[in-house]
Design a protein around this motif. Structure first.
Motif, PDB file in Angstrom:
ATOM      1  N   LEU A   6       0.696  -1.275  -0.214  1.00 19.87           N
ATOM      2  CA  LEU A   6      -0.157   0.123   0.105  1.00 19.87           C
ATOM      3  C   LEU A   6       0.934   1.288  -0.033  1.00 19.87           C
ATOM      4  CD1 LEU A   6      -2.801   0.546   0.035  1.00 19.87           C
ATOM      5  CD2 LEU A   6      -3.126   0.426   2.549  1.00 19.87           C
ATOM      6  N   ARG A   7       1.903   1.156   0.599  1.00 22.65           N
ATOM      7  CA  ARG A   7       2.875   2.352   0.843  1.00 22.65           C
ATOM      8  C   ARG A   7       3.483   2.547  -0.850  1.00 22.65           C
ATOM      9  NH1 ARG A   7       3.633   6.967   3.596  1.00 22.65           N
ATOM     10  NH2 ARG A   7       3.400   5.910   5.418  1.00 22.65           N
ATOM     11  N   ARG A   8       3.907   1.469  -1.094  1.00 22.63           N
ATOM     12  CA  ARG A   8       4.410   1.508  -2.514  1.00 22.63           C
ATOM     13  C   ARG A   8       3.437   2.271  -3.464  1.00 22.63           C
ATOM     14  NH1 ARG A   8       6.744  -3.386  -1.542  1.00 22.63           N
ATOM     15  NH2 ARG A   8       5.311  -4.549  -2.940  1.00 22.63           N
ATOM     16  N   PHE A  10       0.892   4.253  -2.910  1.00 22.16           N
ATOM     17  CA  PHE A  10       0.919   5.526  -2.568  1.00 22.16           C
ATOM     18  C   PHE A  10       1.995   6.229  -3.312  1.00 22.16           C
ATOM     19  CE2 PHE A  10       1.645   9.204  -0.037  1.00 22.16           C
ATOM     20  CZ  PHE A  10       0.335  10.068  -0.004  1.00 22.16           C
ATOM     21  N   SER A  11       3.031   5.851  -3.164  1.00 25.50           N
ATOM     22  CA  SER A  11       4.207   6.541  -3.559  1.00 25.50           C
ATOM     23  C   SER A  11       4.152   6.707  -5.172  1.00 25.50           C
ATOM     24  CB  SER A  11       5.698   5.795  -3.207  1.00 25.50           C
ATOM     25  OG  SER A  11       5.950   6.070  -1.777  1.00 25.50           O
ATOM     26  N   ALA A  12       3.776   5.586  -5.870  1.00 25.78           N
ATOM     27  CA  ALA A  12       3.534   5.578  -7.190  1.00 25.78           C
ATOM     28  C   ALA A  12       2.722   6.660  -7.558  1.00 25.78           C
ATOM     29  CB  ALA A  12       3.128   4.242  -7.877  1.00 25.78           C
ATOM     30  N   CYS A  13       1.571   6.744  -6.787  1.00 24.54           N
ATOM     31  CA  CYS A  13       0.706   7.620  -7.346  1.00 24.54           C
ATOM     32  C   CYS A  13       0.969   8.947  -6.954  1.00 24.54           C
ATOM     33  CB  CYS A  13      -0.763   7.247  -6.423  1.00 24.54           C
ATOM     34  SG  CYS A  13      -1.476   5.779  -6.902  1.00 24.54           S
ATOM     35  N   PHE A  60      -5.613   7.791   2.055  1.00 28.64           N
ATOM     36  CA  PHE A  60      -5.405   6.588   1.322  1.00 28.64           C
ATOM     37  C   PHE A  60      -5.479   5.136   1.558  1.00 28.64           C
ATOM     38  CE2 PHE A  60      -2.696   4.078  -1.650  1.00 28.64           C
ATOM     39  CZ  PHE A  60      -3.284   4.129  -2.673  1.00 28.64           C
ATOM     40  N   SER A  61      -4.712   4.980   2.699  1.00 27.77           N
ATOM     41  CA  SER A  61      -4.587   3.509   3.228  1.00 27.77           C
ATOM     42  C   SER A  61      -6.251   3.335   4.039  1.00 27.77           C
ATOM     43  CB  SER A  61      -3.510   3.567   4.275  1.00 27.77           C
ATOM     44  OG  SER A  61      -3.842   4.375   5.557  1.00 27.77           O
ATOM     45  N   SER A  62      -6.646   4.222   4.585  1.00 25.96           N
ATOM     46  CA  SER A  62      -8.031   3.848   5.354  1.00 25.96           C
ATOM     47  C   SER A  62      -9.128   3.556   4.372  1.00 25.96           C
ATOM     48  CB  SER A  62      -8.332   4.770   6.331  1.00 25.96           C
ATOM     49  OG  SER A  62      -8.723   6.037   5.633  1.00 25.96           O
ATOM     50  N   ARG A  63      -8.892   4.126   3.071  1.00 27.97           N
ATOM     51  CA  ARG A  63     -10.027   4.088   2.097  1.00 27.97           C
ATOM     52  C   ARG A  63      -9.906   3.189   1.057  1.00 27.97           C
ATOM     53  NH1 ARG A  63     -10.543   9.799   3.794  1.00 27.97           N
ATOM     54  NH2 ARG A  63     -12.505   9.910   5.023  1.00 27.97           N
ATOM     55  N   PHE A  64      -8.782   2.726   0.940  1.00 29.00           N
ATOM     56  CA  PHE A  64      -8.342   2.081  -0.459  1.00 29.00           C
ATOM     57  C   PHE A  64      -9.041   0.845  -0.766  1.00 29.00           C
ATOM     58  CE2 PHE A  64      -5.896  -1.073  -2.703  1.00 29.00           C
ATOM     59  CZ  PHE A  64      -5.634  -0.464  -4.108  1.00 29.00           C
ATOM     60  N   GLN A  65      -9.217  -0.051   0.328  1.00 31.74           N
ATOM     61  CA  GLN A  65      -9.878  -1.133  -0.014  1.00 31.74           C
ATOM     62  C   GLN A  65     -11.234  -0.875  -0.434  1.00 31.74           C
ATOM     63  OE1 GLN A  65      -8.708  -4.318   0.399  1.00 31.74           O
ATOM     64  NE2 GLN A  65     -10.332  -5.085  -0.722  1.00 31.74           N
ATOM     65  N   GLU A  66     -12.100  -0.049   0.272  1.00 32.08           N
ATOM     66  CA  GLU A  66     -13.286   0.227  -0.057  1.00 32.08           C
ATOM     67  C   GLU A  66     -13.589   0.705  -1.670  1.00 32.08           C
ATOM     68  OE1 GLU A  66     -16.775   3.911   0.971  1.00 32.08           O
ATOM     69  OE2 GLU A  66     -15.134   3.243   2.408  1.00 32.08           O
ATOM     70  N   VAL A  67     -12.403   1.934  -1.880  1.00 34.17           N
ATOM     71  CA  VAL A  67     -12.515   2.424  -3.238  1.00 34.17           C
ATOM     72  C   VAL A  67     -12.199   1.511  -4.447  1.00 34.17           C
ATOM     73  CG1 VAL A  67     -11.439   4.353  -4.728  1.00 34.17           C
ATOM     74  CG2 VAL A  67     -12.318   4.792  -2.247  1.00 34.17           C
ATOM     75  N   VAL A  89       0.649  -2.332 -11.278  1.00 34.30           N
ATOM     76  CA  VAL A  89       1.153  -2.893 -10.033  1.00 34.30           C
ATOM     77  C   VAL A  89       2.465  -3.634 -10.159  1.00 34.30           C
ATOM     78  CG1 VAL A  89       0.610  -4.810  -8.326  1.00 34.30           C
ATOM     79  CG2 VAL A  89      -0.980  -3.244  -8.734  1.00 34.30           C
ATOM     80  N   ASP A  90       2.535  -4.369 -11.282  1.00 35.29           N
ATOM     81  CA  ASP A  90       3.773  -4.869 -11.806  1.00 35.29           C
ATOM     82  C   ASP A  90       4.887  -3.911 -11.816  1.00 35.29           C
ATOM     83  OD1 ASP A  90       2.608  -7.437 -11.986  1.00 35.29           O
ATOM     84  OD2 ASP A  90       2.426  -7.623 -13.962  1.00 35.29           O
ATOM     85  N   ARG A  91       4.585  -2.724 -12.569  1.00 40.02           N
ATOM     86  CA  ARG A  91       5.450  -1.770 -12.755  1.00 40.02           C
ATOM     87  C   ARG A  91       6.111  -1.155 -11.445  1.00 40.02           C
ATOM     88  NH1 ARG A  91       3.208   3.042 -14.733  1.00 40.02           N
ATOM     89  NH2 ARG A  91       3.786   3.910 -12.687  1.00 40.02           N
ATOM     90  N   ILE A  92       5.034  -0.703 -10.316  1.00 37.63           N
ATOM     91  CA  ILE A  92       5.650  -0.567  -9.105  1.00 37.63           C
ATOM     92  C   ILE A  92       6.388  -1.522  -8.475  1.00 37.63           C
ATOM     93  CG2 ILE A  92       4.526  -0.212  -6.727  1.00 37.63           C
ATOM     94  CD1 ILE A  92       1.859   0.914  -8.118  1.00 37.63           C
ATOM     95  N   ASP A  93       6.081  -2.771  -8.488  1.00 41.57           N
ATOM     96  CA  ASP A  93       6.878  -3.831  -7.801  1.00 41.57           C
ATOM     97  C   ASP A  93       8.354  -3.687  -8.474  1.00 41.57           C
ATOM     98  OD1 ASP A  93       4.901  -4.791  -6.319  1.00 41.57           O
ATOM     99  OD2 ASP A  93       4.326  -6.152  -7.469  1.00 41.57           O
ATOM    100  N   GLU A  94       8.560  -3.587  -9.891  1.00 43.65           N
ATOM    101  CA  GLU A  94       9.765  -3.662 -10.670  1.00 43.65           C
ATOM    102  C   GLU A  94      10.347  -2.454 -10.027  1.00 43.65           C
ATOM    103  OE1 GLU A  94       9.000  -3.788 -14.697  1.00 43.65           O
ATOM    104  OE2 GLU A  94       7.983  -5.828 -14.624  1.00 43.65           O
ATOM    105  N   GLU A  95       9.802  -1.298 -10.099  1.00 44.16           N
ATOM    106  CA  GLU A  95      10.643   0.019  -9.453  1.00 44.16           C
ATOM    107  C   GLU A  95      11.212  -0.278  -8.305  1.00 44.16           C
ATOM    108  OE1 GLU A  95       7.758   3.014 -10.274  1.00 44.16           O
ATOM    109  OE2 GLU A  95       8.010   2.965 -12.502  1.00 44.16           O
TER     110      GLU A  95
END
Length: 101
Positions: A6-8, A10-13, A60-67, A89-95
């Protein structure tokens, strides 16, 4: 989604790396994910942004699942080999892996 992921995300966004997600950042990410322009403002507000004009990590973290369930992120681009959400998500993981090295 676990807290490190979730932190990654957020950082990507946080495109401009300000520590928060402003509307311009959010719009860039939504376009990349194929979110219809008509839904971007509503989605931004669902994260609590209407209160301050930006999304902080707490909101972001408190509402991510619902959104994400409401929006059904996984359905965007359905029918292709990999959806825009999966690519994102794959791009975030690679970065993240590259930054760890």
């Amino acid at each position: 989604m676990d807290r490190p992921s979730l932190r990654r995300l957020f950082s990507a966004c946080d495109v401009n790396k300000s520590g928060r997600i402003e509307y311009e950042d959010f719009t860039v990410v939504c376009r990349e994910l194929g979110v219809p322009d008509t839904q971007v403002q509503t989605l931004f507000e669902k994260f609590g942004a209407f209160e301050d004009g930006y999304i902080d990590y707490r909101g972001f973290s408190s509402r991510f699942q619902e959104v994400s369930e409401t929006l059904n992120l996984a359905s965007f681009g359905a029918g292709s080999t990999q959806t825009p959400w999966e690519e994102f998500v794959d791009r975030i993981d690679e970065e993240f892996l590259l930054s760890e090295r």
